[in-house]
Design a protein around this motif. Structure first.
Motif, PDB file in Angstrom:
ATOM      1  N   ALA A 145      24.837 -38.136 -24.245  1.00 19.94           N
ATOM      2  CA  ALA A 145      24.794 -36.963 -24.892  1.00 19.94           C
ATOM      3  C   ALA A 145      23.431 -36.254 -25.341  1.00 19.94           C
ATOM      4  N   SER A 146      22.420 -37.302 -25.458  1.00 13.72           N
ATOM      5  CA  SER A 146      21.173 -36.874 -26.151  1.00 13.72           C
ATOM      6  C   SER A 146      20.047 -37.076 -25.176  1.00 13.72           C
ATOM      7  N   TYR A 147      20.339 -37.901 -24.093  1.00 11.66           N
ATOM      8  CA  TYR A 147      18.989 -38.341 -23.383  1.00 11.66           C
ATOM      9  C   TYR A 147      19.163 -37.915 -21.921  1.00 11.66           C
ATOM     10  N   ASN A 148      18.388 -37.617 -21.094  1.00  5.94           N
ATOM     11  CA  ASN A 148      18.225 -37.642 -19.687  1.00  5.94           C
ATOM     12  C   ASN A 148      17.615 -38.663 -18.876  1.00  5.94           C
ATOM     13  N   ALA A 149      18.317 -38.864 -17.955  1.00  4.69           N
ATOM     14  CA  ALA A 149      18.006 -40.298 -16.982  1.00  4.69           C
ATOM     15  C   ALA A 149      17.548 -39.626 -15.746  1.00  4.69           C
ATOM     16  N   THR A 150      16.573 -39.705 -15.140  1.00  6.30           N
ATOM     17  CA  THR A 150      16.128 -39.515 -13.896  1.00  6.30           C
ATOM     18  C   THR A 150      15.362 -40.628 -12.878  1.00  6.30           C
ATOM     19  N   LEU A 151      15.955 -40.547 -11.714  1.00  5.23           N
ATOM     20  CA  LEU A 151      15.487 -41.591 -10.885  1.00  5.23           C
ATOM     21  C   LEU A 151      14.158 -41.314 -10.038  1.00  5.23           C
ATOM     22  N   TYR A 152      13.056 -41.918 -10.070  1.00  2.00           N
ATOM     23  CA  TYR A 152      11.956 -41.655  -9.183  1.00  2.00           C
ATOM     24  C   TYR A 152      11.620 -42.965  -8.296  1.00  2.00           C
ATOM     25  N   SER A 153      10.561 -42.608  -7.213  1.00  2.00           N
ATOM     26  CA  SER A 153      10.226 -43.793  -6.683  1.00  2.00           C
ATOM     27  C   SER A 153       8.608 -43.621  -6.856  1.00  2.00           C
ATOM     28  N   ALA A 154       7.988 -44.749  -7.118  1.00  2.00           N
ATOM     29  CA  ALA A 154       6.326 -44.768  -7.124  1.00  2.00           C
ATOM     30  C   ALA A 154       6.031 -45.334  -6.071  1.00  2.00           C
ATOM     31  N   ILE A 155       5.113 -44.614  -5.169  1.00  2.00           N
ATOM     32  CA  ILE A 155       5.005 -45.033  -3.785  1.00  2.00           C
ATOM     33  C   ILE A 155       3.414 -45.021  -3.520  1.00  2.00           C
ATOM     34  N   ASP A 156       2.948 -46.099  -2.951  1.00  2.00           N
ATOM     35  CA  ASP A 156       1.596 -46.075  -2.387  1.00  2.00           C
ATOM     36  C   ASP A 156       1.697 -45.372  -1.169  1.00  2.00           C
ATOM     37  N   VAL A 157       1.056 -44.124  -1.132  1.00  2.00           N
ATOM     38  CA  VAL A 157       1.162 -43.281   0.090  1.00  2.00           C
ATOM     39  C   VAL A 157       0.782 -43.983   1.335  1.00  2.00           C
ATOM     40  N   LEU A 158      -0.506 -44.436   1.198  1.00  2.00           N
ATOM     41  CA  LEU A 158      -1.231 -45.280   2.359  1.00  2.00           C
ATOM     42  C   LEU A 158      -0.454 -46.423   2.704  1.00  2.00           C
ATOM     43  N   GLU A 159       0.441 -47.234   1.960  1.00  2.00           N
ATOM     44  CA  GLU A 159       0.973 -48.114   2.353  1.00  2.00           C
ATOM     45  C   GLU A 159       2.467 -48.175   1.726  1.00  2.00           C
ATOM     46  N   PRO A 160       3.372 -47.271   2.360  1.00  2.62           N
ATOM     47  CA  PRO A 160       4.661 -46.808   1.796  1.00  2.62           C
ATOM     48  C   PRO A 160       5.778 -48.052   1.536  1.00  2.62           C
ATOM     49  N   ARG A 161       5.547 -48.914   2.184  1.00  2.00           N
ATOM     50  CA  ARG A 161       6.455 -50.086   1.771  1.00  2.00           C
ATOM     51  C   ARG A 161       6.015 -50.639   0.452  1.00  2.00           C
ATOM     52  N   ASN A 162       5.137 -50.328  -0.105  1.00  2.42           N
ATOM     53  CA  ASN A 162       4.576 -50.721  -1.342  1.00  2.42           C
ATOM     54  C   ASN A 162       5.270 -49.695  -2.534  1.00  2.42           C
ATOM     55  N   MET A 169      13.851 -42.244 -18.787  1.00  4.95           N
ATOM     56  CA  MET A 169      14.679 -42.132 -19.760  1.00  4.95           C
ATOM     57  C   MET A 169      13.913 -41.450 -21.029  1.00  4.95           C
ATOM     58  N   GLU A 170      14.535 -40.047 -21.115  1.00  3.01           N
ATOM     59  CA  GLU A 170      13.908 -39.248 -22.284  1.00  3.01           C
ATOM     60  C   GLU A 170      14.812 -38.436 -23.068  1.00  3.01           C
ATOM     61  N   LEU A 171      14.394 -38.091 -24.299  1.00  2.34           N
ATOM     62  CA  LEU A 171      15.118 -37.664 -25.167  1.00  2.34           C
ATOM     63  C   LEU A 171      15.355 -35.880 -24.594  1.00  2.34           C
ATOM     64  N   SER A 172      16.541 -35.458 -24.661  1.00  2.00           N
ATOM     65  CA  SER A 172      16.713 -34.070 -24.091  1.00  2.00           C
ATOM     66  C   SER A 172      16.038 -33.015 -24.947  1.00  2.00           C
ATOM     67  N   ASN A 173      15.780 -31.994 -23.964  1.00  2.00           N
ATOM     68  CA  ASN A 173      15.025 -31.044 -24.565  1.00  2.00           C
ATOM     69  C   ASN A 173      16.024 -30.159 -25.689  1.00  2.00           C
ATOM     70  N   SER A 174      17.168 -30.337 -25.520  1.00  6.11           N
ATOM     71  CA  SER A 174      18.293 -29.665 -26.418  1.00  6.11           C
ATOM     72  C   SER A 174      17.996 -30.371 -27.730  1.00  6.11           C
ATOM     73  N   GLN A 175      17.534 -31.570 -27.597  1.00  5.94           N
ATOM     74  CA  GLN A 175      17.379 -32.286 -29.117  1.00  5.94           C
ATOM     75  C   GLN A 175      15.942 -32.189 -29.795  1.00  5.94           C
ATOM     76  N   LYS A 176      15.395 -31.008 -29.414  1.00  6.11           N
ATOM     77  CA  LYS A 176      13.890 -31.017 -29.911  1.00  6.11           C
ATOM     78  C   LYS A 176      13.836 -30.677 -31.463  1.00  6.11           C
ATOM     79  N   ASN A 177      14.798 -30.088 -32.131  1.00  6.38           N
ATOM     80  CA  ASN A 177      14.855 -29.669 -33.473  1.00  6.38           C
ATOM     81  C   ASN A 177      15.597 -30.737 -34.065  1.00  6.38           C
ATOM     82  N   ALA A 178      16.359 -32.031 -33.558  1.00  7.20           N
ATOM     83  CA  ALA A 178      17.107 -32.989 -33.895  1.00  7.20           C
ATOM     84  C   ALA A 178      16.174 -33.803 -34.739  1.00  7.20           C
ATOM     85  N   ASP A 179      16.633 -34.831 -35.529  1.00  3.74           N
ATOM     86  CA  ASP A 179      16.269 -35.579 -36.088  1.00  3.74           C
ATOM     87  C   ASP A 179      15.560 -37.049 -35.227  1.00  3.74           C
TER      88      ASP A 179
END
Length: 276
Positions: A145-162, A169-179
């Motif tokens: 209800a208060s957080y957004n979770a987004t999935l990413y891939s961190a990739i070594d472009v020259l060696e993509p198998r790495n 996980m980050e506090l939602s923008n809608s919670q900017k004025n929240a405690d």
């Protein structure tokens, strides 16, 4: 008669040789096929070519992720954002150098932590960090209800198998004025094992209550890394705060990863971040 018998023997020998050259290879092939077809056989192959992702150790994953995060130049908290004016509009898909931080729009694959699991996984990580003395006990758990979770891939472009899959996980923008007191602001979480790579959290602590050596030692053991070395620098402007201490872990090849334990005074924000 002797000549006739000799000629006959030579003739038969020639015939046998010709017959063998014509039908011999086919007969040998059929014989070999009987020992191969319809039977299972095991053959060792090189593991490196088996798939796009392969198993990396903790130091290698940390190193790849640190390079990918650093290439984005995105601040990890509101306080550091003030020191990076104009960078807030950068997208995670923007590339710099040979590392890319790319959003996985197709979602988790294989054994990666799913959308339904990530919040509880993050809370398990928070509880573990509290037990280890890395986070203070008053830091609250997260929820969808208060957080957004987004999935990413961190990739070594020259060696993509790495590559390393991580949840942000980050506090939602809608919670900017929240405690934001005693709350996790954001964190990077390993999508395979749920370990928390870095975090920013509001706490009730003050700087003289924070033992960075204890925190980094416990975190290194938790992550499965080797012993950290202190990062020595005479530059006091490495961070947007005077309250920090940096450490170095071995990475890949001759590369290292720098891990900073720091504190923003006034907002009582404790952070542990990774950089190249």
């Amino acid at each position: 008669m002797r000549n006739t018998a000799l000629y006959a023997a030579v003739f038969l020998a020639v015939v046998f040789v010709m017959a063998g050259s014509i039908w011999g290879p086919e007969a040998i092939a059929k014989y070999k096929d009987k020992g191969i077809l319809n039977q299972p056989h095991i053959e060792n192959v090189e593991e490196a070519g088996e798939g796009y992702r392969y198993r990396l150790n903790a130091n290698e994953k940390l190193y790849i992720l640190s390079n990918c995060i650093s290439s984005q130049e995105i601040p990890g908290s509101e306080q550091s954002a003030l020191m990076h004016a104009g960078s807030a509009d950068l997208g995670y898909e923007d590339l710099e150098g040979s590392y890319a931080f790319v959003r996985k729009y197709k979602g988790p694959s294989g054994n990666e932590i799913t959308d339904e699991q990530i919040y509880e996984t993050c809370n398990e990580g928070i509880r573990t960090l509290k037990e280890l003395g890395i986070l203070p006990p008053e830091v609250r758990e997260v929820g969808s209800a208060s957080y957004n979770a987004t999935l990413y891939s961190a990739i070594d472009v020259l060696e993509p198998r790495n590559n390393v899959a991580v949840w942000k996980m980050e506090l939602s923008n809608s919670q900017k004025n929240a405690d934001k007191g005693n709350r996790l602001l954001d964190a990077y979480i390993d999508a395979d094992n749920g370990k928390i790579y870095e975090f920013y959290a509001r706490t009730g602590l003050v700087w003289n209550e924070i033992d960075t050596d204890v925190i980094i030692g416990a975190w290194a053991e938790y992550m499965g890394l080797g012993t950290p070395m202190e990062y020595e620098s005479d530059n006091p402007l490495l961070e947007a705060t005077p309250y920090f201490k940096k450490y170095v872990f071995s990475g890949m090849g001759n590369g290292n990863t720098i891990v900073t334990v720091g504190y923003f005074e006034g907002i009582n924000e404790l952070f542990l971040k990774i950089t190249r």
